[in-house]
Design a protein around this motif. Structure first.
Motif, short mmCIF file in Angstrom:
data_model
loop_
_atom_site.label_atom_id
_atom_site.label_comp_id
_atom_site.label_asym_id
_atom_site.label_seq_id
_atom_site.Cartn_x
_atom_site.Cartn_y
_atom_site.Cartn_z
N UNK A 869 0.94 -1.33 0.06
CA UNK A 869 0.08 -0.04 -0.11
C UNK A 869 0.85 1.20 -0.19
N UNK A 870 2.07 1.32 0.68
CA UNK A 870 2.74 2.36 0.87
C UNK A 870 3.43 2.54 -0.40
N UNK A 871 3.79 1.38 -1.17
CA UNK A 871 4.63 1.56 -2.62
C UNK A 871 3.60 2.00 -3.38
N UNK A 872 2.33 1.60 -3.52
CA UNK A 872 1.59 2.17 -4.56
C UNK A 872 1.23 3.81 -4.41
N UNK A 873 0.90 3.92 -2.89
CA UNK A 873 0.86 5.51 -2.78
C UNK A 873 1.86 6.42 -3.25
N UNK A 874 2.99 5.77 -3.14
CA UNK A 874 4.22 6.73 -3.89
C UNK A 874 4.44 6.62 -5.22
N UNK A 875 3.92 5.37 -5.70
CA UNK A 875 3.76 5.28 -7.10
C UNK A 875 2.92 6.40 -7.81
N UNK A 876 1.70 6.53 -7.18
CA UNK A 876 0.83 7.68 -7.49
C UNK A 876 1.68 8.82 -7.44
N UNK A 877 2.25 9.23 -6.46
CA UNK A 877 3.07 10.29 -5.97
C UNK A 877 3.92 10.59 -7.15
N UNK A 878 4.76 9.63 -7.40
CA UNK A 878 5.85 9.70 -8.37
C UNK A 878 5.28 9.69 -9.92
N UNK A 879 3.96 9.87 -10.07
CA UNK A 879 3.39 9.98 -11.38
C UNK A 879 3.72 8.72 -12.33
N UNK A 880 3.69 7.60 -11.68
CA UNK A 880 3.81 6.62 -12.10
C UNK A 880 5.45 6.06 -12.52
N UNK A 881 6.35 6.65 -11.87
CA UNK A 881 7.58 6.37 -12.14
C UNK A 881 8.05 5.24 -10.96
N UNK A 882 8.01 4.20 -11.44
CA UNK A 882 8.38 2.65 -10.67
C UNK A 882 9.57 3.04 -9.97
N UNK A 883 10.64 3.16 -10.30
CA UNK A 883 11.86 3.06 -9.58
C UNK A 883 11.93 4.18 -8.46
N UNK A 884 11.44 5.20 -8.86
CA UNK A 884 11.33 6.23 -7.74
C UNK A 884 10.42 6.01 -6.71
N UNK A 885 9.28 5.22 -6.73
CA UNK A 885 8.60 4.80 -5.90
C UNK A 885 9.04 3.45 -5.10
N UNK A 886 9.85 2.69 -5.61
CA UNK A 886 10.35 1.59 -4.92
C UNK A 886 11.43 2.17 -4.01
N UNK A 887 12.34 3.17 -4.64
CA UNK A 887 13.39 3.58 -3.79
C UNK A 887 12.92 4.27 -2.49
N UNK A 888 12.03 5.01 -2.64
CA UNK A 888 11.53 5.99 -1.56
C UNK A 888 10.74 5.09 -0.52
N UNK A 889 10.04 4.16 -1.07
CA UNK A 889 9.31 3.09 -0.21
C UNK A 889 10.26 2.14 0.75
N UNK A 890 11.49 1.77 0.18
CA UNK A 890 12.37 1.17 0.94
C UNK A 890 13.24 2.11 1.96
N UNK A 891 13.47 3.26 1.23
CA UNK A 891 14.23 4.21 2.32
C UNK A 891 13.44 4.71 3.48
N UNK A 892 12.08 4.66 3.42
CA UNK A 892 11.04 5.22 4.28
C UNK A 892 11.19 3.91 5.39
N UNK A 893 11.11 2.75 4.66
CA UNK A 893 10.89 1.51 5.69
C UNK A 893 12.05 0.77 6.45
#
Length: 913
Positions: A869-893
């Protein structure tokens, strides 16, 4: 029935009049109108069977008719409908015998050995009943030829002994020529598996055909003579090999178009005799009669070049390595490796996944020997001089493995809309048949069903290859790719780290050397250039990585890095009971640091953005959770993964071409999202996963909030979460599967055939891809997601609930921006001899998904739902940029209150790009 009668008479008349085109049309019409029709009239059944047999011959003789697999269905129906027929047909045999024999031939050509033996055995029984000697010989030979690769030697020897009893000895020259097609295989079989004295007696008799007379001889006879000469070499009878080589050379013209190849084979034999005697100069002189040995000369090779001649480059490389001419040796290894790579891309030699994998494995032998030579060089400057060739060879090997599973689709997007669904369905049928064989390994019906499913699948694969345009030119970007052409390196955006597990076997005194174990070799590519490093033995590296993975995959009592405890499996998305191998309990942070210093630090410096292509046990390692200076690597580097660096860049290159971009843009219009979760496990096949249903609902809610409609989101939960739903939507934008997953243990019962016993067997190339269940298929079938059962899957021991990496590899996901597998162990697989790891990671690469999210161990249900859920929230925030959403999710976690969080909770998922 009137139409069937009319068409049967029409076919008979047109065949008699030799009106082949009209006869072919009538035959196709007969098959299409009658294939599901029941016929009760005995006389019409016989007439119909004869017409079907004629139809089958027309289909095989002329282009434009049905594919060979369809012809097997025609012949089976002819065989069944001729059950009461007593009269001879086609002047030599009954309709049933002719149909059974032709079925044997078709299955033999498809390398479906069990099925071929089954039908030849039936044809032989009918031929014996009719006492037709020519047909008896044909079917005896058909049985023996297909029994040999099955290693059923008692039956095979019996067939060949009967052939020899019927045909040998004879001194009449015309009889020898007529019986050559039977005598030669019988003699060659005995040479390797039976009575060598009998074999050499027959072969010496056949050599008289070369000693006198000028008749033209068939090419397979030359192959037999070469096999005899290789036998002399292998048994140390060098003095017997030389005269035979000269005899082949002086009579080469009698073999027609094969004459030049036969001369090359003879020169190669003489070269190998010289090599065995230690006469390196004489060996190079003879090889020079086949190839220009100037390293600057581009060697011509292709489908017409006999592989044993190509392998003379191994001899050249070994001689040069013995003389410390390492640059020359590397050039020779590279020449052969690229030639073998081109064979696997050739539309004739690389028609099927089995064949392509066989060529890749031969290429792996060459690449590993090149790296072995590099490892033995003591002088740093001499080793550095061939770093570029070593790096390129290792990268190309992984790229070529990409082709082994439907990689021909790299150039088949012209037929974009319909290419993948038939292959997906064929792989589903094949996977179910493989599971039946594993459940009942001795059941003949299961083995025949598996081969029939294989034949159907490979027919589709062959058609895909045939429909590809400009196959070799397009694939040149993979096979002859130079890492210096990598776009991301050229622009300085990425540091690319490639890891390969190499079997070490350096040559000794110009000859093959013993195996010295396996070692990991790392390659770093960056704007600063290339760096190649020996990272240590397999035992040394695996001891560290397995210990770290084991600790990282344990559920801790507290989410602090320094506290560990036995893990609780009660809520994990894993449906089997086997666990990771556990090493000695050590501090996780200390292990993370040691692994980093062993396999990453030697390849420094790294850029900010890093792409990793792992191999062996490293494919299960979360590099992003390694520790450097008390920080996780993910905190300092944009770290993602891929199966092959060259494939990644080659795909990017293809996607930039105008034609490919049109295909991507056309498919990309689709906004469909496929979400599957909370499958039905009420039959106690696995524990329920309610968190996956919540996960799917949360993702759907997030997407709807961003403008997706309910019609665009295909949500399947409970009993509806089936394998069929995965392929039901063409070209989804996102594919998210939340379920139980695992990489299953290897089956204890072998279900593939043994390899040919002799590397230079006269039929080596025919047998090298004969196993109905290749290692590639077996590896991909072990990677599974467990979904809901499908009622129509009665013949599947798994009730149709398993989605395997094999089926996924046959989907076309080029428009898919993200394929996420929210399940256990979807990121691990089986190592393939330095060419990468086979599992869902590999399948996602082959399916062309832009990005894939997979796990390295058994992940907890609730925490995984939260992470997704956190990853998909960031995926929307990153406007569909998968790599940015992934990195942001892991760095937060990975941090909580400025402290490191245990990797168990966040590090299992890796992003493939």
């Amino acid at each position: 029935m009137k139409e069937i009668k009319r068409l049967c008479k029409t076919i008979e008349r047109l065949v008699h009049d030799k009106a082949w085109g009209k006869a072919l049309t009538a035959a196709e019409k007969l098959w299409l109108t009658s294939r599901n029709t029941e016929i009760a009239d005995p006389e019409l059944r016989v007439t119909y069977a004869r017409a079907l047999l004629k139809a089958a011959h027309l289909f095989l003789q002329f282009q434009g008719g049905p594919a060979p697999y369809v012809v097997t269905q025609v012949l089976r129906r002819a065989y069944d409908f001729a059950a009461d027929e007593d009269q001879p047909d086609l002047s030599v045999a009954s309709v049933r015998e002719a149909a059974a024999y032709q079925l044997g031939r078709l299955y033999e050509e498809a390398k479906c050995r069990q099925s071929a033996v089954f039908w030849f055995r039936r044809a032989l029984a009918l031929a014996r009943t009719r006492q037709v000697s020519d047909r008896i010989l044909l079917n005896l030979y058909g049985m023996a030829y297909n029994l040999e690769p099955l290693a059923r030697h008692d039956e095979c020897r019996s067939c060949y002994d009967e052939i020899l009893m019927l045909l040998w000895p004879t001194t009449e020259r015309s009889l020898l020529l007529g019986r050559l097609r039977y005598l030669l295989p019988a003699a060659m079989y005995h040479l390797y598996h039976g009575d060598q004295q009998v074999a050499e007696s027959v072969l010496r008799g056949l050599q008289t055909l070369l000693s006198s007379g000028r008749e033209e001889l068939p090419p397979f006879f030359a192959g037999g003579l070469y096999g005899l000469a290789r036998h002399y070499l292998d048994s140390g009878r060098l003095d017997d090999a030389i005269p035979l080589a000269h005899l082949m050379m002086t009579n080469a013209e009698r073999f027609g178009d094969f004459a030049s190849e036969l001369r090359y084979l003879a020169h190669g034999l003489i070269a190998r005799v010289a090599l065995l005697r230690g006469d390196f100069e004489d060996a190079l002189t003879e090889i020079g009669n086949v190839f220009d040995l100037n390293p600057a000369v581009q060697v011509a090779y292709g489908p017409g070049m006999f592989v044993d001649n190509l392998e003379l480059w191994l001899d050249v490389a070994r001689i040069r390595a013995h003389r410390a001419d390492f640059i020359g040796a590397a050039a020779a290894y590279e020449t052969l490796a690229q030639a073998l790579g081109t064979y696997s891309a050739d539309s004739e030699n690389g028609k099927t996944a089995r064949a392509r994998l066989a060529w890749v494995r031969q290429q792996a032998d060459v690449v590993h020997e090149l790296v072995s030579v590099w490892l033995t060089i003591d002088d740093p400057s001499a080793r550095q001089a061939i770093d570029l060739k070593v790096a390129n060879a290792l990268l190309q090997l992984k790229a070529n493995l990409f082709l082994a599973a439907q990689g021909n689709r790299l150039v088949t997007f012209r037929d974009y809309e319909g290419a993948d669904k038939p292959l997906f369905d064929a792989n589903r049928r094949f996977a179910a048949a493989a599971r039946r064989v594993a459940a009942e390994p001795e059941a003949l019906d299961s083995k025949l069903d598996l081969e029939d499913a294989l034949f159907a699948r490979e027919q589709i694969e062959s058609q895909m290859v045939a429909n590809a345009w400009e196959m070799l030119p397009a694939l040149a970007k993979i096979f002859h790719f130079d890492f210096r052409d990598l776009q991301s390196v050229k622009y300085g955006k990425r540091t690319l780290l490639d890891y390969s597990l190499v079997e070490v076997r350096p040559p000794k005194r110009g000859l093959p050397g013993p195996t010295l174990g396996r070692r990991y070799v790392g390659v770093r590519l960056s704007s600063d250039g290339v760096k190649v490093v020996d990272l240590g033995s397999e035992e040394q590296v695996d001891a560290l990585t397995v210990a770290f993975i084991s600790e990282a995959a344990r559920r801790p009592v507290e989410p602090l890095l320094s506290i560990t405890a036995e893990r609780d499996l009660s809520d994990q998305r894993h449906f089997t009971t086997h666990a990771h191998t556990r090493g000695t309990r050590q501090s996780l942070s200390a292990l993370a640091d040691r692994v980093y210093r062993q396999i990453v630090e030697p390849l420094e410096p790294l850029g900010k953005s890093v792409v990793i292509a792992p191999d062996g046990s490293l494919a299960g390692l979360p590099f992003h959770a390694l520790v450097r200076s008390r920080r996780y690597l993910i905190e300092d580097f944009d770290l993602v993964y891929c199966h092959s660096l060259l494939v990644r860049e080659a795909l990017a290159f293809r996607q930039r071409t105008p034609g490919m971009q049109i295909s991507i843009d056309t498919a990309g219009v689709n906004r469909d999202i496929v979400l599957l979760g909370n499958p039905e496990y009420s039959d106690a096949s696995a524990a329920p996963l309610p968190g996956t249903g919540v996960e799917v609902d949360q993702i759907a809610g997030l997407l709807i909030g961003q403008g997706w409609s309910e019609n665009e989101i295909h949500r399947s939960v409970g009993p509806a979460a089936t394998v069929s739903r995965v392929a039901a939507v063409n070209h989804p934008r996102i594919l998210h599967l939340a379920a139980h997953g695992s990489y299953l243990p290897a089956p204890t019962v072998p279900v593939s055939e043994p390899p040919p016993p002799n590397r230079y067997s006269w039929r080596r190339l025919d047998d090298m891809a004969s196993a109905p269940l290749s290692d590639l298929d077996r590896a991909l079938l072990r990677a599974v997601l467990v979904l809901s059962p499908q009622p129509e899957s009665h013949d599947d021991p798994a009730a149709g609930r398993l989605l395997t990496a094999l089926e996924l590899s046959s989907l076309n996901l080029i428009a898919c921006r993200l394929a996420a597998f929210s399940a256990c162990e979807t990121g691990i697989g089986q190592a393939e001899r330095g060419a990468g790891v086979l599992g869902f990671q590999y399948a996602l690469t082959v399916s062309f998904a832009h990005a894939g999210l997979v796990s390295l161990w058994s992940v907890p249900d609730r925490e995984t739902s939260d992470l997704m859920s956190s990853f998909y929230s960031r995926l929307i925030d990153e406007q569909g940029e998968v790599e940015g959403a992934y990195l942001a999710t892991l760095r937060k976690a990975c941090r909580r209150r400025r402290q490191l969080v245990h990797p168990y909770y966040w590090a299992a998922f890796v992003l493939l790009v």
